[in-house]
Design a protein around this motif. Structure first.
Motif, mmCIF file in Angstrom:
data_model
loop_
_atom_site.group_PDB
_atom_site.id
_atom_site.type_symbol
_atom_site.label_atom_id
_atom_site.label_comp_id
_atom_site.label_asym_id
_atom_site.label_seq_id
_atom_site.Cartn_x
_atom_site.Cartn_y
_atom_site.Cartn_z
ATOM 1 N N LEU A 1 -5.583 4.463 8.548
ATOM 2 C CA LEU A 1 -4.989 3.532 9.494
ATOM 3 C C LEU A 1 -3.854 2.754 8.828
ATOM 4 O O LEU A 1 -2.802 2.532 9.418
ATOM 5 C CB LEU A 1 -6.069 2.572 9.987
ATOM 6 C CG LEU A 1 -5.778 1.767 11.242
ATOM 7 C CD1 LEU A 1 -5.534 2.697 12.394
ATOM 8 C CD2 LEU A 1 -6.936 0.851 11.545
ATOM 9 N N VAL A 2 -4.074 2.355 7.592
ATOM 10 C CA VAL A 2 -3.101 1.511 6.914
ATOM 11 C C VAL A 2 -1.868 2.303 6.482
ATOM 12 O O VAL A 2 -0.738 1.858 6.646
ATOM 13 C CB VAL A 2 -3.737 0.819 5.695
ATOM 14 C CG1 VAL A 2 -2.709 -0.006 4.960
ATOM 15 C CG2 VAL A 2 -4.886 -0.054 6.139
ATOM 16 N N THR A 3 -2.095 3.500 5.948
ATOM 17 C CA THR A 3 -0.946 4.263 5.471
ATOM 18 C C THR A 3 -0.289 5.048 6.588
ATOM 19 O O THR A 3 0.827 5.534 6.428
ATOM 20 C CB THR A 3 -1.356 5.256 4.375
ATOM 21 O OG1 THR A 3 -2.393 6.076 4.893
ATOM 22 C CG2 THR A 3 -1.837 4.541 3.144
ATOM 23 N N VAL B 1 0.870 -1.177 0.000
ATOM 24 C CA VAL B 1 0.000 0.000 0.000
ATOM 25 C C VAL B 1 0.906 1.226 0.000
ATOM 26 O O VAL B 1 1.541 1.530 0.997
ATOM 27 C CB VAL B 1 -0.917 0.022 1.243
ATOM 28 C CG1 VAL B 1 -1.887 1.176 1.153
ATOM 29 C CG2 VAL B 1 -1.658 -1.281 1.373
ATOM 30 N N ILE B 2 0.970 1.895 -1.139
ATOM 31 C CA ILE B 2 1.846 3.061 -1.239
ATOM 32 C C ILE B 2 1.012 4.319 -1.054
ATOM 33 O O ILE B 2 -0.009 4.500 -1.719
ATOM 34 C CB ILE B 2 2.545 3.106 -2.613
ATOM 35 C CG1 ILE B 2 3.358 1.833 -2.828
ATOM 36 C CG2 ILE B 2 3.437 4.326 -2.721
ATOM 37 C CD1 ILE B 2 3.880 1.698 -4.233
ATOM 38 N N CYS C 1 -1.954 3.619 -3.378
ATOM 39 C CA CYS C 1 -1.854 2.741 -4.524
ATOM 40 C C CYS C 1 -1.635 1.320 -4.003
ATOM 41 O O CYS C 1 -0.605 1.026 -3.413
ATOM 42 C CB CYS C 1 -0.682 3.199 -5.381
ATOM 43 S SG CYS C 1 -0.348 2.134 -6.752
ATOM 44 N N CYS C 2 -2.626 0.469 -4.193
ATOM 45 C CA CYS C 2 -2.497 -0.923 -3.777
ATOM 46 C C CYS C 2 -2.041 -1.716 -4.988
ATOM 47 O O CYS C 2 -2.572 -1.525 -6.076
ATOM 48 C CB CYS C 2 -3.837 -1.471 -3.313
ATOM 49 S SG CYS C 2 -4.557 -0.519 -1.994
ATOM 50 N N HIS C 3 -1.072 -2.575 -4.807
ATOM 51 C CA HIS C 3 -0.584 -3.293 -5.985
ATOM 52 C C HIS C 3 -0.235 -4.721 -5.637
ATOM 53 O O HIS C 3 0.159 -5.031 -4.515
ATOM 54 C CB HIS C 3 0.621 -2.586 -6.576
ATOM 55 C CG HIS C 3 1.749 -2.449 -5.614
ATOM 56 N ND1 HIS C 3 2.752 -3.356 -5.496
ATOM 57 C CD2 HIS C 3 1.996 -1.510 -4.682
ATOM 58 C CE1 HIS C 3 3.570 -2.987 -4.554
ATOM 59 N NE2 HIS C 3 3.141 -1.872 -4.036
#
Lengths: 472, 809
Positions: B643-645, A52-53, A67-69
């Motif tokens: 939360l994720v980033t 997850v960028i 950006c999920c890759h």
């Protein structure tokens, strides 16, 4: 929940296929491609790049996004999301890639380019322009977007128009055209000359063994892969003799959950073709009482954990000697199985930055024929063991195609490093397979097919794979 | 071969094949290989070949057109703007060939916005397509129609959506639902009509379209949760049968409804949990969904339980979430963050499952970090020794950032579980001998932290362990030569200086621990080679020792030596520090620091020894806690990007807090409750049996659940069912024609049929009157008033054929 779109990149980081991105500005997909490419170039190991960028907004109006890759073969699937759950993006990517496999057999830049028109149609049918998934069941999709089979290729080359039949609603065969099936995951009006259904139970052992040879974590995750070729609308009932060993189950939407909760039997109307019926975790000692109260559940869970360890089918002894600018190692692997061979065993050992000048001897120890056959520089001899060094990843691979019961194998050698202090990974990654074997010994008791008159051919087989980290 | 020739050769091959098709397939397989490469060729052709496209599009042959469309799509794929062909493409929108048509649709959706006038040309075709016999064509026409961003066709689109919303195919109804947000975006003045359509669609019997309706609802009228009152219970019940993507949207919507409209679950003092029946219904509906194979669905269901359930339910989400960890690397990465967030508040949930969080050397960096944090979160008295052993293993990692994370975690371990301190210290002291800089420096930093914590807590604990903090410092001091890393050295020097004071009589200078001067002696020799970071600490150490024992001559000389070196150092920080300290010390040792030179003339205040001591030693023991991480933020929701980033993302939705009492539960009473209408696709139904039994109870005449002492409310709610009954007698004959799902042939059939009969005798239409009232009134608050007003109209509305014909007052 929605995603913003989907981009397929080739291995040079250039987009091959892009969904519409109608609700965003034109710069948006480019921004994500750039963010991904720069993250990839910065990462020391390609597998270290964060899936997850975070992509900062390029102006004040837009909000930041991510950006999920995922990578798949030689291509990358990018899925920009703004504000929603990244899991949703990954779930969609997984589904979409599965569909591509279903359609093209394999997924690579070449197949994408060859079939780009089909991929675009698929994209249009699976993803609404607002980023909401539409039709993702392969059975329904096959009615709408024709897979590029040899026959359709041939016909289209010949100028015949197979699609017009769909258009007119009469469809291929007895099917009543798209969306005529009352069951969303099953095609209507299927006819097979011979009715067959196959179940493949694939179980994967994931374990970690610490430097004292004690298994600190091990669990077995199983999957029931099914291939159904049944006519009409069969109603299947699959029962197991030892269903109690199955925990943490997850099911295909076709499985009636209520029936499972009640009597641990899988009752379902299968989709046509290949699908994963269920996933489970093998628990060697199922607790007799279902976890209800948190306090009691916790204590039983602890008790179970101690017993839940599945034995590792081999043991490894490692002696590694590190000196200045190099080191030597001696690894001995012994099979603990008594009847079956371990197959396609691959042990990977990361030797760390700056390593090189590997010298190794892979040999077979005592037990069986042809003991002490030495082998130089990784040429696979007739003993079935070989080694190779990947100088990009700095990984030493030791491969043994078949390990007979209780045989002993050895790899010893040395390496040197450009840094003064060698820093190899402190673990060996071992992957292996065992044919016709399941850790859980899950047994199908019966498969009853009702709702149709024919007697289908039923096949069940098991297979085990393992992925063990052995620390030293 | 030039492009034109190539193309010709393809068509030639093709026509040849066509002629000989009957003769033999196998003979022509080599031609096929050429055909197979054809699609790839589209992507690789250069631009000069696109000239033919216009001509091809105008040709009569479907093959030519298809070829041209493929070329166009290939160009789009390469990022070209091909809007110049719009006019030619639009002409083909009515093509009989479905494949051409699909490609035309793909093209139109991309460029309709830029060419609104030409796009209008295609509208007639789409309107015609809306009546096509094939549901696929109808749905596609609607999708393209709503995708054309031309504001003037707004009302046409609304009509089309309305038509499709009543379509017999659930797929078309789904397309209608998804078209609603687009239409709203185009022209928000259609809102009332769109809300009307949404409330019709909400009553849809087929679970196929309901997820998309939830999407439309969230996009168009997220605040109109009042429309859901009557549908809430039914939506909960059909949840299991909704398709996976729809389940996610529906779960999120229901969760929001529950938090806005239902009473908060309470835990009474005696531990009994009070749970509203409607909240319970949602929770029991969400529970089976946890067994989905789709990670997004599992998370959505887990969110519902996490945010809407009393504590006893939380254990249900543990295993499903843990299962997700094995799904894929990417999913693991995301789920770990959510587990971290949950374990912050309720660590005991995951404590027994710590073996699932053990780090593997081939995990990616972020995963390793999160796993280490997670292990710390679940640390307790039962598992600490195992986790500690693991953390020590992680200190061998090949990556420095993981090493420091792991060693840092060791320190926190000792802090959380005091019993672990001894093990931690032993491990850290072993780690100091490591040949790797990163390991040593992290270990020293953590040791410093531990020592400080121990000294600040209380003296007695020092006695209980065999290694008191001071003995650790002395141990470090003796090993100063082995510690190479600059930061670690600086750290040790600081520790030595800070804790060098000792009251015990020693052989060395009075008032100083015996090992301290030796450190200064050793380090003074290597002053020149040290990093400036270390030099600063050397000066500080010298100053501190001098203050502790100003009378010792050797110490004085050493200090003077160090200060004179520092005075002429290359680094101005070091020079400045030396100057500052020597002025500070002017009062302590007047002759001392000038190294034989004449003491300079000083102005200002000269501090006494006690004052200098205060300056140098006091207020330094503050333990810096970790910087607050984003996980501590209570607003960070499970399943949010922020939360994720780890960075704030403004769109992240925030759940509303509970209402204390919730709204009147009788608002949710609908005939559906009385009506055990089997959930539509019973053949595949995994719906829960128990609801059916319950739903056999007849129409509720008196309000159940929380009734407020408000007489007006009671009267309305009491009247509600009566009007429903009136309506139901009128409606009883109506059968829902949309039942395109087949019946279940299960053993549960009997009971279902029974209940079905009951249901059918009462009619199976939900209450259109109630929804109508909600459409007419813009807010929930004046709903009760409006019920009274509209009551007289009810029968009239029904007679006139439903609410569609009405306009808002």
């Amino acid at each position: 929940m929605a995603i913003d779109g989907l981009i397929v990149l080739d291995n040079t980081g250039r987009p091959i296929i892009q969904s519409g991105f109608r609700s965003t500005s034109t710069a948006y997909p480019l921004l994500h491609v750039d963010a991904f490419n720069s993250a990839l170039s910065k990462a020391s190991r390609p597998q270290d790049i964060d899936p997850v960028i975070y992509v900062p907004a390029y102006n004040n109006v837009e909000s930041p996004s991510a950006c999920c890759h995922v990578s798949c073969g030689d291509i990358r699937f990018l899925c920009p999301v703004s504000g929603d759950d990244p899991l949703f993006a990954f779930a969609f990517l997984r589904t979409f890639i599965d569909i591509l496999y279903e359609y093209f057999g394999n997924v690579s830049a070449t197949t994408m380019k060859e079939n780009f028109d089909v991929v675009y149609q698929l994209l249009e049918e699976t993803l609404d322009s607002g980023g909401h998934p539409l039709t993702t069941s392969p059975n329904a999709l096959r009615d709408i977007v024709l897979p590029p089979s040899l026959l359709t290729k041939l016909l289209s080359v010949a100028g015949a128009n197979i699609n017009s039949t769909i258009n007119s609603g009469s469809g291929l065969g007895a099917a009543g055209g798209p969306f005529s099936s009352p069951i969303p995951w099953r095609k209507a009006g299927l006819r097979y000359a011979s009715n067959e259904i196959y179940f493949d139970m694939v179980e994967e052992l994931k374990a970690i063994v610490n430097k004292h040879g004690v298994t600190v974590s091990s669990s077995v995750w199983g999957k029931i892969e099914t291939n159904s070729k049944l006519s009409g609308t069969p109603d299947c009932l699959l029962t197991f003799t030892n269903a109690r060993v199955l925990t943490d189950c997850a099911f295909h939407p076709c499985v009636r959950l209520q029936r499972w909760t009640r009597d641990k039997a899988l009752s379902f109307v299968p989709p046509d073709g290949r699908f994963v019926l269920a996933e489970y975790r093998y628990s060697p000692n199922p607790s007799t009482t279902p976890a209800s109260g948190s306090a009691s559940a916790t204590s039983t869970a602890i008790a179970n954990l101690a017993k839940d360890n599945v034995p590792i089918p081999f043991s490894i002894k490692m002696a590694i000697d590190l000196e200045a600018s190099g080191g030597s190692f001696d690894i001995t692997l012994t099979s603990r199985l008594s009847t079956r061979p371990l197959e396609n065993l691959v042990a990977e050992f990361n030797l760390g930055e700056g390593s090189g000048a590997i010298k190794c001897v892979a040999s077979r120890g005592l037990g069986g024929f042809g003991s002490r056959l030495g082998m130089e520089s990784g040429v696979p001899g007739n003993i079935g063991a070989s080694w190779a060094f990947d100088s990009n990843k700095k990984v030493l691979r030791w491969e043994i195609t078949s390990i007979p019961p209780s045989s002993v194998w050895n790899l010893h050698g040395s390496f040197s490093t450009s840094t003064s202090v060698p820093r190899p990974a402190h673990a060996l990654q071992v992957r292996f397979e065992i044919q016709s074997h399941t850790f859980s010994a899950l047994k199908v008791e019966q498969l009853k097919v009702t709702g149709e008159t024919y007697k289908p051919y039923k096949g069940v087989r098991g297979r085990s794979i393992g992925n063990v980290e052995w620390r030293w | 071969m030039s492009g034109g020739q190539y193309l010709n050769s393809i068509t030639e091959n093709a026509s040849r094949l066509g002629m000989r098709l009957q003769e033999s397939f196998s003979e022509h397989t080599r031609d096929l290989t050429i055909a197979r490469g054809a699609s790839a060729a589209y992507l690789d052709t250069s631009d000069d070949k696109s000239k033919n496209i216009r001509k091809q599009l105008d040709s009569n042959s479907d093959r030519e057109k298809l070829d041209a469309m493929k070329r166009l799509v290939a160009l789009i794929s390469k990022g070209r703007n091909v809007s110049e062909y719009f006019a030619q493409v639009v002409k083909n929108v009515a093509s009989q060939n479905l494949e051409i048509r699909k490609l035309v649709y793909i093209y139109l959706l991309r460029y309709a916005e830029q060419e609104p006038d030409l796009a209008l040309l295609s509208i007639n075709t789409f309107q015609k397509d809306l009546t096509d016999s094939n549901p696929l064509i109808r749905a596609m026409a609607l999708r393209v129609l709503s995708g054309i961003k031309v504001p003037m066709i707004g009302s046409i689109v609304v009509l089309a959506i309305k038509k499709c919303a009543a379509d017999i195919s659930p797929y078309v109804r789904k397309a209608a639902a998804l078209a609603i947000p687009k239409c709203y975006e185009l022209d928000s003045s259609h809102l009332p009509a769109l809300i009307g359509i949404i409330s019709t669609l909400l009553r849809d019997r087929s679970p196929l379209s309901i997820g998309s309706v939830a999407v439309a609802f969230e996009a168009v009228c997220p605040t109109r949760l009042d429309i859901l009152h009557q549908q809430y219970r039914r939506l909960c019940k059909i949840l299991v049968d909704v398709d996976e993507w729809g389940q996610v949207d529906l779960l999120n919507l229901l969760l929001r409804y529950a938090r806005t409209m239902l009473p908060r679950p309470l835990v009474r003092e005696d531990g009994v949990e009070e749970l509203d029946t409607d909240v319970k219904l949602l929770l029991t509906s969400a529970e089976p969904v946890l067994q989905s194979r789709n990670p997004a669905v599992v998370l959505a269901a887990a969110r519902v339980i996490y945010y809407a359930a009393p504590p006893s339910y939380l254990s249900k989400i543990v295993n499903p979430l843990l299962r997700l960890l094995t799904t894929s690397k990417e999913v693991e990465r995301v789920v770990l963050v959510y587990l971290l967030a949950i374990s912050k508040t309720t660590p005991s949930l995951f404590a027994p499952f710590y073996p699932r969080f053990l780090v593997r050397t081939d995990d990616m960096r972020q995963v390793k970090k999160d796993k280490i944090r997670l292990l710390l979160n679940v640390l307790n008295i039962d598992n600490y020794s195992a986790i500690l052993r693991e953390l020590i293993d992680y200190a061998d990692d090949v990556e420095d950032s993981i090493v420091s994370e792991a060693i840092g975690a060791l320190g926190k371990c000792a802090r959380i579980i005091p019993e672990a301190t001894q093990q931690c210290l032993t491990a850290l002291i072993t780690l100091i001998r490591s040949p790797h800089d990163a390991v040593v420096s992290s270990a020293v930093m953590v040791l410093k932290y531990l020592v400080q914590v121990q000294l600040s807590v209380a003296a007695p604990t020092g006695g209980s362990t065999s290694q008191s903090p001071l003995s650790i410092i002395s141990h470090l001091a003796r090993r100063i030569d082995d510690i190479k890393h600059a930061q670690a050295r600086a750290c040790v020097l600081w520790l030595v200086g800070q804790y060098a004071q000792s009251d015990e009589p020693t052989a060395g200078p009075e008032g100083i621990a015996s090992w301290a001067p030796n450190v200064l002696r050793k380090i003074a020799k290597t002053f020149g080679q040290e990093a400036s970071l270390v030099k600063l600490q050397i000066i500080t150490l010298a100053a501190k020792l001098l203050v502790l024992c100003p009378v010792d001559r050797t110490l004085g000389l050493l200090t003077r030596y160090v200060f004179s070196l520092a005075r002429y150092d290359l680094n101005y920080d070091v020079r400045d520090r030396a100057k500052m300290l020597s002025s500070l010390l002017a009062g302590v040792s007047p002759s001392g620091l000038a190294n034989g030179e004449e003491p300079e003339e000083r102005g200002g205040v000269v501090l006494r020894r006690e004052q200098v001591r205060l300056v140098l030693f006091e207020g330094k023991s503050g333990i810096v806690d970790d910087e607050p991480s984003h996980l501590d933020d209570a607003t960070a929701m499970l399943g949010s990007l922020g939360l994720v980033t780890g960075k704030p993302v403004p769109i992240d939705g925030v759940l509303p807090d509970w209402l204390e009492n919730g709204v009147e539960s009788s608002l949710r009473d609908s005939e559906d409750d009385a009506l055990p209408q089997p959930v539509a696709p019973t053949a595949l139904s995994s719906a829960q049996q128990q609801y059916r039994g319950k739903s056999m109870t007849p129409v509720v005449l008196t309000p159940t659940g929380t009734s407020r002492p408000n007489s007006r409310n009671e009267s309305t709610s009491a009247r509600g069912p009566w009007t429903d009954l009136d309506k139901f007698y009128e409606d009883a004959g109506d059968e829902d024609e949309d039942e395109d799902e087949e019946e279940e042939s299960d053993e549960s059939q009997e009971s279902e049929e029974e209940s079905e009969e009951d249901g059918n005798s009462e009619g199976d239409h939900p209450d259109p009157v109630a929804s109508h009232q909600e459409v007419l009134n813009s807010s929930a608050s004046d709903e009760e008033d409006s019920k009274e007003e509209n009551e007289d109209e009810d029968s009239h509305l029904l007679d006139s054929g439903g609410w569609q014909t009405q306009t808002p007052p």
